[in-house]
Write an enzyme that holds these catalytic residues in place. Structure first.
Site, PDB file in Angstrom:
ATOM      1  N   ASN A  10      12.543 -61.761  20.610  1.00  0.00           N
ATOM      2  CA  ASN A  10      12.931 -61.967  21.674  1.00  0.00           C
ATOM      3  C   ASN A  10      11.411 -62.333  22.411  1.00  0.00           C
ATOM      4  OD1 ASN A  10      12.298 -60.682  24.866  1.00  0.00           O
ATOM      5  ND2 ASN A  10      11.670 -58.528  24.036  1.00  0.00           N
ATOM      6  N   LYS A  12      10.342 -62.505  24.951  1.00  0.00           N
ATOM      7  CA  LYS A  12       9.937 -62.538  27.229  1.00  0.00           C
ATOM      8  C   LYS A  12       9.542 -63.452  27.954  1.00  0.00           C
ATOM      9  CE  LYS A  12       8.805 -58.437  24.661  1.00  0.00           C
ATOM     10  NZ  LYS A  12       7.849 -57.010  24.648  1.00  0.00           N
ATOM     11  N   HIS A  96      15.298 -53.744  28.395  1.00  0.00           N
ATOM     12  CA  HIS A  96      14.365 -53.424  27.444  1.00  0.00           C
ATOM     13  C   HIS A  96      13.246 -52.926  28.365  1.00  0.00           C
ATOM     14  CE1 HIS A  96      10.290 -54.587  26.357  1.00  0.00           C
ATOM     15  NE2 HIS A  96      11.079 -55.058  25.033  1.00  0.00           N
ATOM     16  N   GLU A  98      10.502 -52.328  29.374  1.00  0.00           N
ATOM     17  CA  GLU A  98      10.182 -53.667  30.374  1.00  0.00           C
ATOM     18  C   GLU A  98      10.498 -53.997  31.418  1.00  0.00           C
ATOM     19  OE1 GLU A  98       8.520 -56.699  27.440  1.00  0.00           O
ATOM     20  OE2 GLU A  98       7.769 -55.205  26.456  1.00  0.00           O
ATOM     21  N   GLU A 168      13.972 -48.478  20.860  1.00  0.00           N
ATOM     22  CA  GLU A 168      12.750 -49.415  20.589  1.00  0.00           C
ATOM     23  C   GLU A 168      11.402 -47.913  21.478  1.00  0.00           C
ATOM     24  OE1 GLU A 168      12.406 -54.161  20.436  1.00  0.00           O
ATOM     25  OE2 GLU A 168      12.681 -53.072  22.871  1.00  0.00           O
ATOM     26  N   GLY A 174       4.188 -54.421  21.373  1.00  0.00           N
ATOM     27  CA  GLY A 174       3.409 -54.314  21.592  1.00  0.00           C
ATOM     28  C   GLY A 174       2.084 -54.090  21.952  1.00  0.00           C
ATOM     29  N   SER A 214       6.333 -53.282  17.610  1.00  0.00           N
ATOM     30  CA  SER A 214       5.410 -54.087  16.323  1.00  0.00           C
ATOM     31  C   SER A 214       6.435 -54.147  14.630  1.00  0.00           C
ATOM     32  CB  SER A 214       4.585 -53.156  16.387  1.00  0.00           C
ATOM     33  OG  SER A 214       4.314 -52.483  18.060  1.00  0.00           O
TER      34      SER A 214
HETATM   35  P1  PGA Z   1       6.766 -56.485  19.920  1.00  0.00           P
HETATM   36  O1  PGA Z   1       8.143 -56.087  21.296  1.00  0.00           O
HETATM   37  O2  PGA Z   1       7.669 -56.439  18.531  1.00  0.00           O
HETATM   38  O3  PGA Z   1       6.282 -57.231  20.111  1.00  0.00           O
HETATM   39  O4  PGA Z   1       6.232 -55.170  20.070  1.00  0.00           O
HETATM   40  C1  PGA Z   1       9.242 -56.064  20.905  1.00  0.00           C
HETATM   41  C2  PGA Z   1       9.734 -55.611  22.055  1.00  0.00           C
HETATM   42  O5  PGA Z   1       9.300 -55.450  23.575  1.00  0.00           O
HETATM   43  O6  PGA Z   1      11.760 -56.192  21.725  1.00  0.00           O
END
Ligand code: PGA
Length: 260
Positions: A10, A12, A96, A98, A168, A174, A214
């Protein structure tokens, strides 16, 4: 391993078209080495056409990070399922955290998107997960089961292979603060059980459920070794080809270990 694992990047809101080209050119030959893993890269709309073109007839699945469930019309700023198909996308991240938190997507919108993606033959990667406050208050399962339940209600007769879920936990995204492999297995095992109760054992046995939050080369092997974890959705550690290839390798090793 009962199901074919998936490693999904991803990106982003990262990478120009040129950077996307360089990344994809680096990934394509390496991804084809991982014969037993589905490798997907979910990229910004601006790079999707190019990544879709480069990934055509390759081992890499080009994916989007969002779309809208109507096919066309007065929806300024949105992109539809036919538009995704037109540029070669075969997967899309749906719901997601976000999108839910920053852009106000509701469980109902997420469920409609999942349904539309399945109808359009685009693999939805449906994200669910709780906040830190919800987990601390003992409400992880209330939140996650509610999110999964809404999606399942919309899926009609779709088979388990036509959708992917990603657990998640929001506090792990993140932050560098990964869920323990036990926490990941616990939540994902419960999601699979719930899917068994609502959609039947055939669905639950074939649906892939990823962990996200992460994931990095140092912790991937342990997470991938969990019985119900079928792969990972990766943000930060997917941005460099080298580290994403390492993660794909960890998924490939997990298959080799269960085959032994
Ligand atoms: P991350 O993000 O691996 O940077 O924690 C995962 C995601 O948001 O899909």
């Amino acid at each position: 391993m009962a199901r074919r694992p998936m490693m999904a990047a991803n990106w982003k809101m990262n990478k120009t078209v040129r950077e996307a080209q360089e990344y994809t050119a680096g990934l394509l030959p390496r991804a084809s080495d991982a014969k037993e893993v589905d490798v997907a890269i979910c990229v910004p709309f601006t790079s999707l056409h190019e990544v879709g073109r480069m990934a055509e007839n390759s081992a890499v699945i080009a994916g989007a990070q969002n779309f809208y469930y109507e096919d066309s019309g007065a929806y300024t700023g949105e992109v539809s399922a036919p538009m995704l198909l037109d540029v070669g996308a075969r997967a899309v991240i749906v719901g997601h955290s976000e999108r839910r938190e920053v852009f106000g997507e509701t469980d109902e919108m997420v469920a409609r998107k999942a349904k539309r993606a399945v109808e359009a033959d685009i693999l939805p990667i449906v994200c669910v997960g709780e906040t830190k406050e919800e987990r601390d208050a003992g409400r992880m399962w209330e939140k996650v089961s509610g999110q999964v339940g809404q999606v399942v209600d919309e899926l009609d007769d779709a088979g388990g292979e036509s959708v992917v879920f990603a657990y998640e936990p929001i506090w792990a995204i993140g932050t560098g603060d990964t869920a323990t492999s036990e926490d990941a297995q616990d939540a994902i095992g419960r999601i699979r059980e719930l899917l068994g109760e609502t959609k039947g054992d055939g669905f639950a046995g074939s649906v892939r459920i990823l962990y996200g939050g992460s994931v990095k080369p140092e912790n991937a092997a342990e997470i991938m070794a969990q019985e119900d974890v079928d792969g990972a959705l990766v943000g930060g550690a997917s941005l460099e080809v080298e580290s994403f290839v390492e993660l794909v390798g960890a998924a490939q090793n997990a298959v080799a270990q269960t085959d032994e």
